[in-house]
Write a protein that holds these residues in place. Structure first.
Motif, PDB file in Angstrom:
ATOM      1  N   GLY A   1      34.372  33.986  36.578  1.00 24.08           N
ATOM      2  CA  GLY A   1      35.502  34.030  35.642  1.00 24.08           C
ATOM      3  C   GLY A   1      35.182  35.065  34.443  1.00 24.08           C
ATOM      4  N   MET A   2      34.107  36.085  34.594  1.00 23.24           N
ATOM      5  CA  MET A   2      34.025  37.007  33.431  1.00 23.24           C
ATOM      6  C   MET A   2      34.438  38.240  33.777  1.00 23.24           C
ATOM      7  SD  MET A   2      30.171  35.740  32.555  1.00 23.24           S
ATOM      8  CE  MET A   2      29.787  37.006  31.381  1.00 23.24           C
ATOM      9  N   TRP A   3      35.075  38.547  34.938  1.00 30.14           N
ATOM     10  CA  TRP A   3      35.607  39.966  35.151  1.00 30.14           C
ATOM     11  C   TRP A   3      36.484  40.502  34.196  1.00 30.14           C
ATOM     12  CZ3 TRP A   3      36.910  40.130  41.203  1.00 30.14           C
ATOM     13  CH2 TRP A   3      35.753  39.668  41.772  1.00 30.14           C
ATOM     14  N   LYS A   4      37.449  39.689  33.821  1.00 33.54           N
ATOM     15  CA  LYS A   4      38.437  40.117  32.725  1.00 33.54           C
ATOM     16  C   LYS A   4      37.767  40.686  31.644  1.00 33.54           C
ATOM     17  CE  LYS A   4      42.651  38.957  30.274  1.00 33.54           C
ATOM     18  NZ  LYS A   4      42.113  38.682  28.822  1.00 33.54           N
ATOM     19  N   HIS A   5      37.113  39.944  30.951  1.00 31.00           N
ATOM     20  CA  HIS A   5      36.261  40.213  29.666  1.00 31.00           C
ATOM     21  C   HIS A   5      35.527  41.566  29.682  1.00 31.00           C
ATOM     22  CE1 HIS A   5      33.748  39.935  26.051  1.00 31.00           C
ATOM     23  NE2 HIS A   5      32.627  39.979  26.842  1.00 31.00           N
ATOM     24  N   LEU A   6      34.622  41.381  30.992  1.00 26.78           N
ATOM     25  CA  LEU A   6      33.705  42.771  31.232  1.00 26.78           C
ATOM     26  C   LEU A   6      34.614  44.033  31.412  1.00 26.78           C
ATOM     27  CD1 LEU A   6      31.109  41.102  33.567  1.00 26.78           C
ATOM     28  CD2 LEU A   6      30.682  41.596  31.094  1.00 26.78           C
TER      29      LEU A   6
ATOM     30  N   ALA B   1      43.187  50.664  35.459  1.00 24.44           N
ATOM     31  CA  ALA B   1      42.347  49.481  34.938  1.00 24.44           C
ATOM     32  C   ALA B   1      43.085  48.476  34.573  1.00 24.44           C
ATOM     33  CB  ALA B   1      41.260  50.041  34.117  1.00 24.44           C
ATOM     34  N   GLU B   2      44.256  48.891  33.863  1.00 23.30           N
ATOM     35  CA  GLU B   2      45.070  47.779  33.304  1.00 23.30           C
ATOM     36  C   GLU B   2      45.800  47.278  34.335  1.00 23.30           C
ATOM     37  OE1 GLU B   2      47.403  50.036  30.383  1.00 23.30           O
ATOM     38  OE2 GLU B   2      45.783  49.769  28.858  1.00 23.30           O
ATOM     39  N   ASN B   3      46.182  47.821  35.306  1.00 24.89           N
ATOM     40  CA  ASN B   3      46.912  47.128  36.586  1.00 24.89           C
ATOM     41  C   ASN B   3      45.891  46.115  37.256  1.00 24.89           C
ATOM     42  OD1 ASN B   3      49.481  48.425  38.155  1.00 24.89           O
ATOM     43  ND2 ASN B   3      48.937  49.688  36.438  1.00 24.89           N
ATOM     44  N   ALA B   4      44.439  46.588  37.334  1.00 20.87           N
ATOM     45  CA  ALA B   4      43.620  45.758  37.931  1.00 20.87           C
ATOM     46  C   ALA B   4      43.374  44.323  37.135  1.00 20.87           C
ATOM     47  CB  ALA B   4      42.470  46.441  38.098  1.00 20.87           C
TER      48      ALA B   4
ATOM     49  N   ASP C   1      47.032  37.354  36.875  1.00 22.72           N
ATOM     50  CA  ASP C   1      48.133  36.910  37.660  1.00 22.72           C
ATOM     51  C   ASP C   1      47.638  36.156  38.701  1.00 22.72           C
ATOM     52  OD1 ASP C   1      49.899  38.104  36.062  1.00 22.72           O
ATOM     53  OD2 ASP C   1      50.490  39.619  37.379  1.00 22.72           O
ATOM     54  N   THR C   2      46.443  36.463  39.140  1.00 27.93           N
ATOM     55  CA  THR C   2      46.015  35.674  40.367  1.00 27.93           C
ATOM     56  C   THR C   2      45.537  34.309  40.060  1.00 27.93           C
ATOM     57  OG1 THR C   2      45.394  37.585  41.693  1.00 27.93           O
ATOM     58  CG2 THR C   2      44.421  35.802  42.145  1.00 27.93           C
ATOM     59  N   GLU C   3      44.684  34.569  38.919  1.00 25.30           N
ATOM     60  CA  GLU C   3      44.134  33.128  38.229  1.00 25.30           C
ATOM     61  C   GLU C   3      45.101  32.389  37.614  1.00 25.30           C
ATOM     62  OE1 GLU C   3      41.385  35.062  35.390  1.00 25.30           O
ATOM     63  OE2 GLU C   3      39.737  34.993  36.934  1.00 25.30           O
TER      64      GLU C   3
ATOM     65  N   TYR D   1      41.206  42.433  45.969  1.00 25.72           N
ATOM     66  CA  TYR D   1      42.046  43.681  45.747  1.00 25.72           C
ATOM     67  C   TYR D   1      42.182  43.942  44.083  1.00 25.72           C
ATOM     68  CZ  TYR D   1      46.184  46.576  46.183  1.00 25.72           C
ATOM     69  OH  TYR D   1      46.875  47.858  46.632  1.00 25.72           O
ATOM     70  N   ALA D   2      42.132  43.245  43.392  1.00 29.33           N
ATOM     71  CA  ALA D   2      41.981  43.250  42.171  1.00 29.33           C
ATOM     72  C   ALA D   2      40.706  44.303  41.836  1.00 29.33           C
ATOM     73  CB  ALA D   2      41.933  41.899  41.104  1.00 29.33           C
ATOM     74  N   ARG D   3      39.607  43.787  42.285  1.00 29.80           N
ATOM     75  CA  ARG D   3      38.306  44.674  42.174  1.00 29.80           C
ATOM     76  C   ARG D   3      38.346  45.884  42.495  1.00 29.80           C
ATOM     77  NH1 ARG D   3      33.451  42.553  39.880  1.00 29.80           N
ATOM     78  NH2 ARG D   3      32.027  43.796  40.333  1.00 29.80           N
ATOM     79  N   LEU D   4      39.190  46.059  43.825  1.00 32.10           N
ATOM     80  CA  LEU D   4      39.250  47.770  44.310  1.00 32.10           C
ATOM     81  C   LEU D   4      40.198  48.458  43.644  1.00 32.10           C
ATOM     82  CD1 LEU D   4      39.610  46.637  48.051  1.00 32.10           C
ATOM     83  CD2 LEU D   4      37.865  47.645  47.017  1.00 32.10           C
TER      84      LEU D   4
END
Length: 332
Positions: free
Chosen positions: A124-129, A168-171, A177-179, A264-267
């Protein structure tokens, strides 16, 4: 130093040195011993890694390194104000095959961890990082806008950053959206992952899993980072490897729509761009800067190919996007 530490603290006599990556490593019978600098890692972080390595080993993984504990109970050894740990692993030099299937089994074992991880947890920390990293680079870019670029690297960075900021903003939006839209399944439980999983993470010439490479996260982290690495290693010939990797993985654990969307978000997040820029400004070596500049410019020249990779990813790994109701990006 390893030989002295093994004798003084563990009463073990090292038979011979064993070259392994950048670590000082030795062999006793069929067991490897490796000296690992702990750096600034605190005892709580270390305690979690020790717990995870013990868990994985008890689950039957013979290639997982174990920490050696001194008779006095400590795990760390200090020499000349530098703290170390000694790791040991069964010596296994067999060629590593079906890495996708092996990674799935590793993740399966990691999902059965019974204690809470806090210090190395990235769930759950990806967005913040990602936002933090993007904000820091945008600040650098804004400061440079009002200066005449001194080098070719700076000129290229100034030109390219708006595009990669948009990516990056798209990711980040795809992740959000996924969460919000999708529901996690059992496969989406947290597990033991790697900071950056690649073909080399489990050793070269020796199969060894190093707990200092680990974090606790969603399995998609490892799947995406392995894919990213294979793509950039050979952008012409990555497709069969990536397709086989995901096929192997799913013979053990089929992935959910939530998993695919996180992959996909990470890629989508242009980690390679951030790595190039940050590495360039961190290093003090002119030779290293020259190499990094060449890699950076090459990656910018391959933007079209990278977009094609992102556009075709779901098709390449045979994801039923309609059946799983997975959104695609119109602009790719």
């Amino acid at each position: 130093m390893l030989q002295r530490i093994l004798m003084e603290h563990f009463q073990l006599h090292m038979e011979e040195r064993f070259p392994f990556e950048s670590y000082e490593t030795g062999k006793i019978e069929n067991q490897l011993y490796m000296l690992v600098p702990v750096g600034a890692m605190g005892e709580e972080d270390l305690s979690e890694l020790i717990g995870l390595s013990s868990h994985v080993s008890k689950q039957g993984d013979r290639n997982c390194c174990q920490f050696l504990q001194k008779e006095t109970g400590e795990w760390m050894i200090e020499v000349d104000n530098v703290k170390y740990c000694v790791l040991t692993s069964h010596l296994d030099t067999r060629k590593l095959t079906k890495i996708g299937r092996k990674l799935a089994k590793f993740h399966y074992r990691g999902r059965t961890v019974t204690f809470q991880t806090e210090r190395i947890n990235r769930i759950g920390m990806w967005k913040h990082l990602w936002e933090q990293r993007l904000d820091q680079m945008e600040q650098v870019w804004n400061e440079m806008l009002y200066k005449q670029p001194d080098h070719e690297f700076e000129r290229k960075f100034l030109e390219a950053f708006p595009y990669y900021m948009g990516l990056a903003e798209n990711a980040i939006q795809y992740l959000v959206d996924t969460e919000f839209d999708d529901d996690p399944k059992p496969v989406d439980s947290g597990t033991i992952c790697h900071v950056r999983f690649t073909d080399k993470s489990w050793g070269q010439g020796v199969n060894m899993k190093n707990p200092f490479d680990w974090v606790f996260d969603h399995c998609s982290r490892d799947l995406a980072e392995w894919t990213r690495n294979r793509y950039f290693t050979n952008i012409k010939l990555y497709e069969p490897e990536v397709s086989r990797f995901f096929s192997e993985y799913q013979t053990v654990m089929p992935l959910s729509s939530f998993s695919w969307r996180l992959i996909y978000a990470r890629l989508l997040f242009p980690l390679h761009f951030f790595d190039h820029v940050e590495s360039y400004y961190i290093t003090n070596s002119e030779q290293e800067r020259h190499i990094l500049q060449e890699r950076f410019i090459k990656s910018l020249d391959q933007t079209k190919e990278h977009e094609e990779f992102l556009a075709s990813f779901y098709q390449l790994v045979e994801v039923p996007v309609r059946q799983m109701n997975i959104p695609r990006l119109d602009w790719l």
